[in-house]
Design a protein around this motif. Structure first.
Motif, mmCIF file in Angstrom:
data_model
loop_
_atom_site.group_PDB
_atom_site.id
_atom_site.type_symbol
_atom_site.label_atom_id
_atom_site.label_comp_id
_atom_site.label_asym_id
_atom_site.label_seq_id
_atom_site.Cartn_x
_atom_site.Cartn_y
_atom_site.Cartn_z
ATOM 1 N N ILE A 63 10.806 0.308 12.235
ATOM 2 C CA ILE A 63 11.620 0.681 11.034
ATOM 3 C C ILE A 63 10.575 0.603 10.112
ATOM 4 N N ARG A 64 10.522 1.790 9.043
ATOM 5 C CA ARG A 64 9.789 1.909 7.853
ATOM 6 C C ARG A 64 10.688 2.785 6.990
ATOM 7 N N PHE A 65 10.836 2.520 5.881
ATOM 8 C CA PHE A 65 11.530 3.155 4.614
ATOM 9 C C PHE A 65 11.121 2.817 3.215
ATOM 10 N N LYS A 113 0.802 -1.216 0.034
ATOM 11 C CA LYS A 113 0.107 -0.020 0.186
ATOM 12 C C LYS A 113 0.873 1.479 0.056
ATOM 13 N N THR A 114 2.124 1.260 0.690
ATOM 14 C CA THR A 114 2.922 2.350 0.945
ATOM 15 C C THR A 114 4.166 2.132 0.073
ATOM 16 N N ASN A 115 4.301 1.059 -0.541
ATOM 17 C CA ASN A 115 5.692 0.820 -1.308
ATOM 18 C C ASN A 115 6.692 1.008 0.046
ATOM 19 N N GLU A 116 6.729 0.509 0.854
ATOM 20 C CA GLU A 116 7.849 0.668 2.199
ATOM 21 C C GLU A 116 8.089 -0.638 2.464
ATOM 22 N N LEU A 117 9.476 -0.718 3.107
ATOM 23 C CA LEU A 117 9.850 -2.142 3.690
ATOM 24 C C LEU A 117 9.760 -1.621 5.156
#
Length: 757
Positions: A248-250, A231-235
């Motif tokens: 951790i989100r990036f 949904k957010t294109n985050e790892l």
């Protein structure tokens, strides 16, 4: 004959040769590596007359020398890098040494002495070689007994080397057997963990198990499993060793993990800070120092990359190709379990979201199965239906909806049979002996396979607060109505509070009606009121009522704001400006222009819901309301379009073009009120040179109150030069002429008494 290679036993005495035979026999008798190590250490310590002895075995996986057993009281395992200390020096160089004073040798590592409290004086240390010449460890003895001057001699080192060589065959065999046992145990653990993980469906618990296992299998300091959020294109990861409660989100293309995720290829970095892809920000955030990184993609059974596994800082060195293979194998096994857990987590989140949404709704929501048995009811449902979980759940609709509410069960049955929704507006029902009005919806519940699952009943209570909210929304901004309803019924029951009241009235309305006729008059008023009400609601005002062609509005009720006075003035300015545009359009159509006056006052007034149970109006009453109405009327006497009381002016936070118009006693009052004329609605064409006019008028007003009539008229004349159409200056010029002929007396305070309402 060629001379044979020198044997380690050459030059040994018969007694020493017997010791070697004893070493070979007793070490070989040891059933485990630990027993063999203990035996060899005991023998070399006794044979060399040492106080203590230690045998270090090399661990190729971590590049460390470790000691399992120590004679002389030290029972803890010792691990050191195989490049440090005298033991590391001998292991790397492959040559035994005798050190008489260890504290003078730069290779000596004092750490063990500091940790144990033992004082090492001298050391004899020899490598342990296999028959092929491979060094698998070192054996060392400490502090030869016999007094302060006793030291190890070259013959002691020679005996030590011979004993180490003699025992190496048995030691190597045991090391290989132990390694095989370890690998077998790791395989069993691997299979056990994979089996355990495959049965775990809670994502948080699964992530914790996975990273713990990875860290242990690869002898790493930390590991983290990143999952891609589509949904957010985050790892992201919610579990990571050393992270505590930090999440951790990036972006999924940044850093080492992002590179691995986007490329789908494993990355093995020996020196993290030398790689430009590495982001040192996380180290700064957590206080951790990253040396080496192994990162591999997590790929599902469809071949899609769904995340990345990252392992940090292998103990004793860099990650190997064998580590890469282990990590790939493990992630391949857990990817299916990970997807299942993620799916379960998504479903659980959706369920929680749906439940939270139902609980937060103000409408009653009741679900029934195919048999018409009530399965769930939300919090609002218990309140509206005046029931409890025990009284409604697992009851048939025909059992719960009875008496005056029996029609609800009929609607449920109709929906179940027709599979069509039913809506009943403003329906009457009775709960707990109290009548209520509600909008009722019955919806069919259908599965993805188009099979009936039951029904959903939604009841919107429109009695009391709901009905009142609908009424209030017609007179004020819906957002204010929402706030009013949230504040409870007390706001409507009758309060004394400060507010700004605005009155407006159309001038010469009778003349207009005569020329327009009935239909034309209604059309004009509707068009005019629409424009005016928009101006009021734009500033958050509450329309109190229409009185013929007049408008009464309130600012600060039912809920106060800090800038209510400003809002009332801005609304008045906006109404006059909108009227100018409206008149311009009328003139283009050949129609008569209309004019109006505005009065604004701020005071404490009484507010409340007034009326009968069937029809109520929220309104305001009091002297403050009456004064606003008097000011609107006074506009005609002062040639003004907008008069504002000093009570309102004192509350203003903004800057406006105001001039004091008079001190006046309105009809029905005895105390004077200072009133101001607002000029902000004017343009340069309708009121030229406003600041000159205001300043000359202010000067003239001061002279007027001092009864300096000629000077006052001169000042008003200057104001009229700047703007010949200034009606207020003309009025005061006429007053000066009157008072010159009819003196008001020495006690006159400059107050004008109004004779009309």
């Amino acid at each position: 004959m060629p001379r044979s290679k020198k044997s380690p036993v050459d030059g040994l005495s018969l007694a020493e040769a017997k010791i070697l035979l004893e070493v070979a026999r007793r070490v070989a008798d040891g059933k485990t590596l630990d027993e063999q190590l203990e035996t060899l250490v005991a023998l070399v310590t006794e044979a060399t007359g040492a106080d203590r002895g230690t045998l270090f075995v090399n661990d190729p996986a971590t590049q460390e020398l470790y000691s399992r057993v120590t004679v002389g009281g030290l029972k803890r395992e010792i691990r050191i890098l195989n490049t440090t200390g005298i033991a590391g020096k001998v292991f790397q160089g492959g040559k035994g040494v005798v050190v008489k004073d260890v504290y003078k040798d730069p290779a000596f590592n004092k750490t063990v002495d500091e940790q144990t409290g033992y004082r090492t004086k001298s050391i004899a240390c020899a490598p342990i070689r296999t028959v092929r010449g491979e060094i698998i460890g070192v054996v060392e003895v400490l502090n030869r007994k016999g007094g302060k001057e006793a030291h190890f001699a070259p013959k002691d080192l020679k005996l030590l080397e011979a004993m180490a060589t003699q025992a190496s065959v048995s030691l190597q065999r045991s090391l290989l057997m132990e390694l095989a046992e370890k690998e077998k145990a790791q395989e069993a653990e691997f299979l056990s963990v994979v089996s355990e993980i495959s049965g775990e469906i809670k994502l948080g618990s699964l992530l914790a198990k996975i990273i713990g296992t990875i860290t242990r299998l690869l002898h790493a300091e930390r590991s983290t499993l990143f999952i891609n959020d589509e949904k957010t294109n985050e790892l992201y990861t919610e579990v990571g060793e050393g992270l505590g409660a930090t999440q951790i989100r990036f972006p999924n293309h940044l850093g080492i993990a992002g590179t691995v995720f986007t490329s789908g290829r494993t990355v093995n970095i020996q020196h993290a800070y030398a790689d430009l892809r590495f982001n040192p920000g996380f180290d700064k955030k957590t206080g951790f120092f990253t040396r080496s990184i192994l990162c591999t993609p997590v790929i599902n059974k469809a071949g899609k990359v769904i995340g990345a596994t990252q392992v940090l800082n292998k103990r004793g060195g860099a990650f190997t190709h064998e580590d890469e293979a282990k990590l790939k194998a493990f992630t391949a096994q857990v990817s299916v379990a990970l997807e299942n857990a993620k799916l379960f987590d998504d479903v659980q989140n959706m369920k929680n979201y749906a439940e939270s949404m139902l609980e937060s709704m103000s409408n009653a929501v009741v679900t029934l199965n195919e048999e018409g048995v009530i399965q769930t009811c939300n919090k609002a449902g218990y309140k509206i239906l005046k029931t409890s979980a025990k009284e409604i759940l697992k009851k048939k609709a025909s059992e719960f909806f009875t008496g005056k509410n029996a029609w609800i069960e009929e609607k449920i049955r109709t929906t179940a049979e027709s599979k069509e929704p039913v809506l009943v507006m403003d329906a009457e029902m009775e709960w707990g002996g109290e009548k209520a009005s509600a909008n009722v919806s019955v919806l069919p519940l259908i599965s993805v396979k188009d099979k009936p699952l039951g029904s959903l009943l939604m009841i919107e209570d429109i009695s009391d607060e709901k009905r009142m909210k609908g009424t209030m929304a017609r007179y004020m901004d819906p957002a204010i109505a929402d706030q009013l309803m949230a504040s409870g019924k007390d706001a409507l029951g009758g309060n004394i509070s400060e507010a700004s009241v605005l009155f407006s009235d159309v001038r010469s309305f009778t003349t207009l009606t005569e020329s327009l006729g009935a239909q034309g008059t209604v059309g004009l008023l509707n068009e005019y009121f629409t424009l005016m009400v928009d101006c009021l609601q734009k500033e958050g005002g509450m329309l109190d009522k229409f009185i013929g062609d007049a408008i009464m509005a309130v600012f600060g009720l039912p809920l106060p704001r800090e800038d209510d006075a400003d809002r009332s003035v801005r609304a008045g300015i906006g109404m006059l400006q909108e009227l100018d545009r409206f008149n311009a359009a009328r003139k283009q159509r050949g129609m008569m222009a209309i004019d109006m006056g505005l009065g604004i006052n701020t005071d404490e007034i009484v507010s409340g819901n007034i009326g009968s149970p069937k029809r109520m109006n929220y309104t305001v009453i009091g002297d403050g309301v009456n004064l606003a109405a008097r000011l609107e009327t006074a506009c005609k006497q002062y040639g003004a379009k907008m008069l504002v009381s000093d009570a309102t002016v004192k509350k203003l936070k903004g800057t406006y073009r105001m001039r004091e118009a008079d001190r006046v006693i309105v009809k029905g009052k005895t105390e004077p009120v200072v009133i101001f004329e607002c000029l902000d609605y004017h343009t340069d064409a309708t009121f030229p040179n406003p600041m000159e006019v205001i300043n000359h008028f202010k000067d003239g007003l001061g002279k007027y109150r001092k009864q300096e009539w000629d000077k006052a008229k001169a000042a008003f004349a200057e104001a009229l030069k700047a703007h010949p159409g200034d009606k207020l200056s003309k009025i005061y010029t006429e007053r000066c002429d009157y008072f010159q002929k009819n003196s008001p007396g020495e006690k006159w305070d400059g107050v004008w008494v109004m004779k009309e309402k």
